[in-house]
Design a protein around this motif. Structure first.
Motif, PDB file in Angstrom:
ATOM      1  N   CYS A  49       0.566  -1.297   0.312  1.00 28.53           N
ATOM      2  CA  CYS A  49       0.148  -0.148   0.318  1.00 28.53           C
ATOM      3  C   CYS A  49       0.765   1.162   0.005  1.00 28.53           C
ATOM      4  CB  CYS A  49      -0.610   0.031   1.164  1.00 28.53           C
ATOM      5  SG  CYS A  49      -1.934  -1.391   1.004  1.00 28.53           S
ATOM      6  N   ILE A  50       1.881   1.059   0.995  1.00 30.20           N
ATOM      7  CA  ILE A  50       2.958   2.145   0.611  1.00 30.20           C
ATOM      8  C   ILE A  50       3.075   2.672  -0.319  1.00 30.20           C
ATOM      9  CG2 ILE A  50       5.076   2.943   2.002  1.00 30.20           C
ATOM     10  CD1 ILE A  50       4.114   1.928   4.316  1.00 30.20           C
ATOM     11  N   GLN A  51       3.938   1.482  -0.841  1.00 29.11           N
ATOM     12  CA  GLN A  51       4.616   1.683  -1.922  1.00 29.11           C
ATOM     13  C   GLN A  51       3.229   2.182  -4.001  1.00 29.11           C
ATOM     14  OE1 GLN A  51       7.670  -2.030  -1.273  1.00 29.11           O
ATOM     15  NE2 GLN A  51       7.290  -1.403  -3.659  1.00 29.11           N
ATOM     16  N   GLY A  52       2.298   1.876  -3.119  1.00 30.59           N
ATOM     17  CA  GLY A  52       0.840   2.489  -4.336  1.00 30.59           C
ATOM     18  C   GLY A  52       0.742   3.953  -3.750  1.00 30.59           C
ATOM     19  N   LYS A  53       1.548   4.291  -2.266  1.00 30.00           N
ATOM     20  CA  LYS A  53       0.622   5.709  -1.977  1.00 30.00           C
ATOM     21  C   LYS A  53      -0.465   5.732  -1.167  1.00 30.00           C
ATOM     22  CE  LYS A  53       4.171   8.499  -5.141  1.00 30.00           C
ATOM     23  NZ  LYS A  53       4.949   7.381  -4.026  1.00 30.00           N
ATOM     24  N   ALA A  54      -1.165   4.587  -1.106  1.00 25.48           N
ATOM     25  CA  ALA A  54      -2.173   4.093  -0.720  1.00 25.48           C
ATOM     26  C   ALA A  54      -2.736   5.628   0.658  1.00 25.48           C
ATOM     27  CB  ALA A  54      -2.345   3.240  -0.004  1.00 25.48           C
ATOM     28  N   THR A  55      -4.104   5.614   0.657  1.00 24.35           N
ATOM     29  CA  THR A  55      -4.147   6.433   2.116  1.00 24.35           C
ATOM     30  C   THR A  55      -4.925   5.811   3.069  1.00 24.35           C
ATOM     31  OG1 THR A  55      -6.431   7.105   1.268  1.00 24.35           O
ATOM     32  CG2 THR A  55      -5.038   8.855   0.514  1.00 24.35           C
ATOM     33  N   ILE A  56      -4.960   6.229   3.713  1.00 25.62           N
ATOM     34  CA  ILE A  56      -5.871   5.475   5.344  1.00 25.62           C
ATOM     35  C   ILE A  56      -7.935   5.107   4.805  1.00 25.62           C
ATOM     36  CG2 ILE A  56      -4.736   6.373   6.649  1.00 25.62           C
ATOM     37  CD1 ILE A  56      -6.764   8.862   7.192  1.00 25.62           C
ATOM     38  N   ASP A  57      -8.357   6.270   3.640  1.00 27.77           N
ATOM     39  CA  ASP A  57      -9.628   6.025   2.764  1.00 27.77           C
ATOM     40  C   ASP A  57      -9.091   4.281   2.298  1.00 27.77           C
ATOM     41  OD1 ASP A  57     -11.484   7.706   3.870  1.00 27.77           O
ATOM     42  OD2 ASP A  57      -9.598   9.479   2.537  1.00 27.77           O
ATOM     43  N   ASP A  58      -8.076   3.960   1.820  1.00 25.00           N
ATOM     44  CA  ASP A  58      -7.863   3.098   0.586  1.00 25.00           C
ATOM     45  C   ASP A  58      -7.480   1.812   1.851  1.00 25.00           C
ATOM     46  OD1 ASP A  58      -7.740   4.460  -1.770  1.00 25.00           O
ATOM     47  OD2 ASP A  58      -5.387   5.061  -1.505  1.00 25.00           O
ATOM     48  N   LEU A  59      -7.366   1.679   2.437  1.00 23.99           N
ATOM     49  CA  LEU A  59      -6.936   0.265   3.878  1.00 23.99           C
ATOM     50  C   LEU A  59      -8.546   0.099   3.844  1.00 23.99           C
ATOM     51  CD1 LEU A  59      -4.358   1.053   6.176  1.00 23.99           C
ATOM     52  CD2 LEU A  59      -4.077   0.465   3.585  1.00 23.99           C
ATOM     53  N   CYS A  60      -9.160   1.130   4.308  1.00 21.80           N
ATOM     54  CA  CYS A  60     -10.993   0.590   4.463  1.00 21.80           C
ATOM     55  C   CYS A  60     -11.668   0.150   3.201  1.00 21.80           C
ATOM     56  CB  CYS A  60     -11.499   1.947   4.360  1.00 21.80           C
ATOM     57  SG  CYS A  60     -11.244   2.780   5.952  1.00 21.80           S
ATOM     58  N   PRO A  83     -12.349 -18.625   6.216  1.00 25.35           N
ATOM     59  CA  PRO A  83     -12.241 -17.933   8.186  1.00 25.35           C
ATOM     60  C   PRO A  83     -11.019 -18.996   8.681  1.00 25.35           C
ATOM     61  CG  PRO A  83     -14.756 -19.287   7.812  1.00 25.35           C
ATOM     62  CD  PRO A  83     -14.140 -19.080   6.234  1.00 25.35           C
ATOM     63  N   PRO A  84     -10.166 -20.184   7.667  1.00 21.21           N
ATOM     64  CA  PRO A  84      -9.145 -20.150   8.493  1.00 21.21           C
ATOM     65  C   PRO A  84      -7.684 -19.047   8.056  1.00 21.21           C
ATOM     66  CG  PRO A  84     -10.034 -21.813   7.078  1.00 21.21           C
ATOM     67  CD  PRO A  84     -10.406 -20.811   6.533  1.00 21.21           C
ATOM     68  N   PHE A  85      -8.150 -18.182   6.912  1.00 14.81           N
ATOM     69  CA  PHE A  85      -7.021 -17.257   6.401  1.00 14.81           C
ATOM     70  C   PHE A  85      -7.478 -15.605   6.883  1.00 14.81           C
ATOM     71  CE2 PHE A  85      -7.458 -20.755   3.470  1.00 14.81           C
ATOM     72  CZ  PHE A  85      -6.266 -21.061   3.732  1.00 14.81           C
ATOM     73  N   GLY A  86      -8.787 -15.548   7.458  1.00 16.89           N
ATOM     74  CA  GLY A  86      -8.809 -14.127   7.621  1.00 16.89           C
ATOM     75  C   GLY A  86      -9.947 -13.685   8.017  1.00 16.89           C
ATOM     76  N   SER A  87     -10.496 -12.446   8.122  1.00 20.00           N
ATOM     77  CA  SER A  87     -11.938 -12.521   8.485  1.00 20.00           C
ATOM     78  C   SER A  87     -11.990 -11.013   7.361  1.00 20.00           C
ATOM     79  CB  SER A  87     -11.575 -11.506  10.251  1.00 20.00           C
ATOM     80  OG  SER A  87     -11.582 -12.028  10.701  1.00 20.00           O
ATOM     81  N   ALA A  88     -13.791 -11.438   7.749  1.00 24.62           N
ATOM     82  CA  ALA A  88     -14.555  -9.919   6.831  1.00 24.62           C
ATOM     83  C   ALA A  88     -14.809  -8.339   6.539  1.00 24.62           C
ATOM     84  CB  ALA A  88     -16.048 -10.442   6.834  1.00 24.62           C
ATOM     85  N   LYS A  89     -13.570  -8.754   8.046  1.00 25.10           N
ATOM     86  CA  LYS A  89     -12.762  -7.192   7.789  1.00 25.10           C
ATOM     87  C   LYS A  89     -11.901  -7.253   9.363  1.00 25.10           C
ATOM     88  CE  LYS A  89     -17.810  -4.393   9.137  1.00 25.10           C
ATOM     89  NZ  LYS A  89     -18.224  -3.631  10.016  1.00 25.10           N
ATOM     90  N   ASP A  90     -11.062  -7.261   7.779  1.00 28.83           N
ATOM     91  CA  ASP A  90      -9.254  -7.939   8.507  1.00 28.83           C
ATOM     92  C   ASP A  90      -8.722  -6.113   8.943  1.00 28.83           C
ATOM     93  OD1 ASP A  90      -7.127  -9.277   7.946  1.00 28.83           O
ATOM     94  OD2 ASP A  90      -6.152  -7.338   7.534  1.00 28.83           O
ATOM     95  N   ILE A  91      -8.205  -6.986  10.010  1.00 31.37           N
ATOM     96  CA  ILE A  91      -7.438  -5.088  10.624  1.00 31.37           C
ATOM     97  C   ILE A  91      -7.079  -4.547  10.243  1.00 31.37           C
ATOM     98  CG2 ILE A  91      -5.061  -6.511  11.144  1.00 31.37           C
ATOM     99  CD1 ILE A  91      -5.029  -5.884  14.060  1.00 31.37           C
ATOM    100  N   ILE A  92      -6.334  -4.861   9.430  1.00 29.28           N
ATOM    101  CA  ILE A  92      -6.233  -3.231   7.576  1.00 29.28           C
ATOM    102  C   ILE A  92      -7.565  -2.677   7.869  1.00 29.28           C
ATOM    103  CG2 ILE A  92      -5.435  -2.978   5.973  1.00 29.28           C
ATOM    104  CD1 ILE A  92      -3.631  -5.419   5.813  1.00 29.28           C
ATOM    105  N   ASN A  93      -8.451  -3.265   7.297  1.00 24.95           N
ATOM    106  CA  ASN A  93      -9.639  -2.695   7.024  1.00 24.95           C
ATOM    107  C   ASN A  93      -9.764  -1.815   8.189  1.00 24.95           C
ATOM    108  OD1 ASN A  93     -10.923  -5.251   5.595  1.00 24.95           O
ATOM    109  ND2 ASN A  93      -9.876  -3.831   4.634  1.00 24.95           N
ATOM    110  N   LEU A  94      -9.539  -2.620   9.712  1.00 24.61           N
ATOM    111  CA  LEU A  94      -9.819  -1.638  10.696  1.00 24.61           C
ATOM    112  C   LEU A  94      -9.349  -0.299  11.256  1.00 24.61           C
ATOM    113  CD1 LEU A  94     -10.603  -5.300  13.559  1.00 24.61           C
ATOM    114  CD2 LEU A  94     -12.771  -3.582  11.771  1.00 24.61           C
ATOM    115  N   ALA A  95      -8.405  -0.826  10.660  1.00 25.34           N
ATOM    116  CA  ALA A  95      -7.020   0.308  11.205  1.00 25.34           C
ATOM    117  C   ALA A  95      -7.138   1.131   9.935  1.00 25.34           C
ATOM    118  CB  ALA A  95      -6.031   0.242  10.457  1.00 25.34           C
TER     119      ALA A  95
END
Lengths: 553, 553
Positions: A413-424, A432-444
């Motif tokens: 994301c940083i290399q792609g110049k992402a903003t906090i909006d992009d992380l959402c 279920p074995p791999f992630g969450s519907a809202k990943d912690i990166i989305n939460l951040a």
């Protein structure tokens, strides 16, 4: 390119080996010579601690290539135990000393690659020359440390950066008693302090002694030990010591040749790894390049960048018209310490503040995958962004699993110049074995944009002065792990208990993970309270091993 | 926003629950009512297969929230077993039928959220109404399947998409005999076929019967079984059947209300989830939105997008000035099948070709972390890009570990409009337990840019016609796992054996993983041969379980 192009590579580990390999792929006819001062080329230096500890059981997997295999694979002329001692830039030749027989010769070049690497720092402390004080940089160093682990049981590791932590973990893995000493008041000083508490806790949990904010005064040999006398007066008895106090670039030959160096002695290069001499390139631990976010100068002694820089240099030497530039370094790094990991990418809050850059940050807690799926482990993520434009500039993560994934995603994301909006709205792989519907990166991203939009304010460090501290955890949790000076109003009962709070005083909401406290802050703010949320919660701020459970919501 | 703003939400699972929760956080005073036709709200539908198989041991972790907890946490009025039957758009009200007592009432709204979800497809096949044929969408469905697993031992799973594969794995986990049937000639038809070979191999390895390229003709009850008669004539005997043949949006109420629908019945929404009626929003499995790369229309019945779309809708309802748009969907998804995983993000080669878009792709093989560190497992990555501008448009990955990480990183890259050049220089977290100095994503970038720059050409499918096939694997490997019709010239000996090859005929180089064959292609191309490399190697093209070891280099 001429049929007889001569490429001379000084240093045959990461950057040098990559450069030579890429050059051969681009040009079968080039004469490529690789000089290596040590006995080994292209070995896996990042694996050294793990063979010391025995987790990598066999030594030969670390010696990835030999001069013979490189001859077969790449038709390289690899000369080990050969040291480049002088560059004659005008004559385009290098004086090479054979460290076995002491002879010297001059080798000419059309293009010269400098990838000499860096050496471990050994500060001039009294007693530093004791034979029981080691550093770990080469296979020979490793063999010496292994011999020491077989002779003694008490190890002192000095420096709690990435290598120091790996050493402490692996020496413990081998069954030794380990003391770790760090000058800074935290382990892994590359990170913001709160993000290192889990590592520190994990080290102590495994009965590694951790001494922080203390330096070495001197080493004193006694009949039964090598004593490490610390500035505080504390004395640690060791059978041997491993220093991991950072590295300094091996650039004397570049300095003597008049190449431009940076303030700490690194060779200055451009985005194609060119030094101030157009026929001399440099890469790896010895160079200083740009960092990717703000374009500032940065030296980054890491294997990944070294490999990629070496490849860029070869591309530019052999097909300058189509070569693509090295985009700059981020500083992505990670370390495992027993059952947890921690790492970073880009800028920390500390580094932003030291550089006087406007800085916003938030800590969020969740798990590496759906909490209802067996094996969910807590994960903490700190996001750092530039409040002027919302651009993500860094992240740190720590936890039991999934730390590397989040760092890698945010690095991209940083290399792609992402903003906090992009992380959402990152659409990450969810089952279920791999992630969450809202990943912690989305939460951040949610938390960061909520802060930007004025939906909540963060409370800073404890203590909170005269604010009312409202602990919104479930009553059984608050009873079991009470927060001193707080009033417990479990979140589901908050709306019905607003009259228990004094509207004339500021409120700080607290919970285990910073989620319910945010919910509570929204309720209170909309009811006229002046309120802040203790973001990151008790886990992220006070006790990373808090057994308080994540309230479901 | 008015103090008495009325928000009515139809459907209380992913999108609806997220919308209601976010709305409450933004507005304490809103009257928020959630209607749910079923008995459960906000349950973890992605966890259903795992409770069927027993891997999630307790049912109650799936019932994340209840009307009572949602009252406490969010002050929501949640009405289960209540079905919205009609929207009166002019009157801004919805007719609601209580499914318990049959009564009806009208509820008014200021803003209406449509998140009715989708229903499993049950095609009109003879015998489809047999009571032993199940779908899995709700907790009640799950309970019925569990009861069936306790009554019978023979299960037939129809449809080998994400849910079908999870069901097959979990039914086997529970100890049943499982037959899997798929109409397409591959499992996981969402992926390009080669990238599914490891999944198929893993299913067979666990003795799950896999029937591909075959459809259901009819279901026939017999005294000892429910027989599944396939179009091919094959008959599978089952005690019960689970259908996972996709879903169709539950949008009759939207159609009746005159909202704009897409060609397959999805509600058409804009980037703020608005339907053609400005006071009606929609999100989740029932809607069609844009996909992120080319802006084409896309329906994506997945939990992550549903949750985030619901949040966007609430933002736009309650603070339209600052709400940020949903950027469009990628279609990132992953599935675990026993010890391997596979997934995708963005566009596959198949989908690009079906849409007549110019498409380039490459398959690379490596491991999830440094090969010298214990536990390294093979990983295969297929990268898809648009050759017009080098933009990355999709990726697929399969292997034992680290599949999710690579998909997530590339998903972030696609959202950031990264090109194949950008992938070369992603700076990902590297320590031996977590990654490699050059991650497989970097390698994919290298391979893609090498192709773009004319450094190598890929060979396509076997057979290769009259080309000379040069197997450059080590001799012991080639002897043990011979490649018919090839000549074995181990790569390190290639330069010395060029005279064994006929310069008048094209050459195709082959190895286990596609790395040595690329090296060989470079050597041969520079020696005047017309040469292509079989990219992806034997593992990526022929046998994903090939025991041929990765040659070191």
């Amino acid at each position: 390119m001429s049929q007889a192009m001569k490429l001379l590579v000084i240093g045959g580990v990461a950057a040098g080996a990559s450069c030579a390999a890429r050059a051969r792929r681009l040009c079968e006819t080039a004469e490529i010579t690789v000089l290596e001062r040590g006995p080994d080329v292209s070995f896996a230096n990042c694996g050294l601690p793990y063979h010391v500890g025995g987790e990598i059981p066999t030594r030969d997997v670390l010696a990835v290539q030999t001069p013979t295999t490189l001859k077969g694979l790449l038709n390289l002329d690899v000369r080990t135990r050969c040291e480049a001692v002088r560059i004659d830039r005008a004559g385009k030749r290098v004086e090479v000393k054979n460290l076995v027989d002491g002879s010297s010769e001059w080798l000419s070049y059309d293009k010269l690659m400098l990838s000499p690497g860096a050496s471990p720092i050994r500060p001039p402390i009294p007693g530093i020359d004791d034979q029981r004080i080691f550093t770990l940089r080469s296979l020979e160093d490793m063999d010496r440390v292994i011999a020491a682990t077989e002779a003694g049981m008490r190890a002192v590791a000095i420096g709690a950066g990435f290598i120091g932590l790996e050493m402490a973990e692996q020496l413990h893995h081998k069954g030794l008693s380990v003391e770790l000493v760090e000058l800074q008041k935290q382990v892994l000083p590359q990170l913001d302090k709160k993000m290192t508490m889990l590592l520190e806790s994990e080290l102590r949990h495994h009965e590694i002694g951790v001494t922080l904010g203390d330096g070495i005064e001197c080493f004193v040999p006694t009949p039964d030990a090598l004593e490490c006398h610390l500035k505080s007066g504390k004395v640690l008895k060791a059978d041997f010591v491993v220093l991991s106090m950072g590295v300094k670039p091996d650039t004397q030959i570049a300095r003597d040749a008049g190449l431009t160096l940076g303030p700490r002695g690194h060779v200055v290069v451009d985005h194609f790894q060119r030094t101030s001499d157009p026929d001399i390139y440099a890469a790896g631990d010895a160079v200083e390049t740009e960092e990717l976010v703000y374009g500032e100068r940065m030296a980054l002694p890491m294997g990944g960048p070294a490999n990629r820089q070496g490849r860029v240099a070869a591309d530019h030497m052999l097909r300058s018209g189509t070569a693509q530039p090295y985009p700059g370094s981020l500083g992505t790094a990670i370390v495992r310490v027993f059952d947890v990991a921690a790492g970073l990418t880009g800028w920390t809050e500390k580094r932003m503040r030291d550089a006087n850059k406007p800085c916003a940050s938030v800590i969020v807690n969740d798990h590496q995958h759906a909490t209802y799926f067996p094996g969910a482990k807590p994960l903490t993520l700190k996001l750092v962004w530039d409040p002027r434009d919302g651009r993500v500039v860094g992240a740190q993560a720590t936890g039991g699993e999934g730390v590397d994934k989040r760092l890698d995603v945010i690095a991209a994301c940083i290399q792609g110049k992402a903003t906090i909006d992009d992380l959402c709205h990152l659409e990450l792989a969810y089952a279920p074995p791999f992630g969450s519907a809202k990943d912690i990166i989305n939460l951040a991203g949610f938390a960061a944009t909520n802060m930007r939009d004025g939906l909540f304010e963060q409370a800073g460090e404890l203590p909170f002065g005269d604010a009312q501290i409202v602990d919104v955890r479930p009553k059984p949790v608050a009873d079991a792990f009470p927060l001193t000076g707080s009033i417990n109003i479990p979140f589901p009962t908050l709306r019905a208990n607003l009259d228990k709070l004094d509207r004339s005083k500021p409120v700080i909401t607290v919970c285990a993970f910073g989620k319910m406290s945010y919910f509570a802050a929204r309720v209170l703010a909309q009811n006229g309270f002046q309120v802040k949320s203790f973001s990151g919660g008790i886990k992220g701020n006070i006790d990373p091993r808090s057994p308080a459970k994540l309230p479901t919501a």
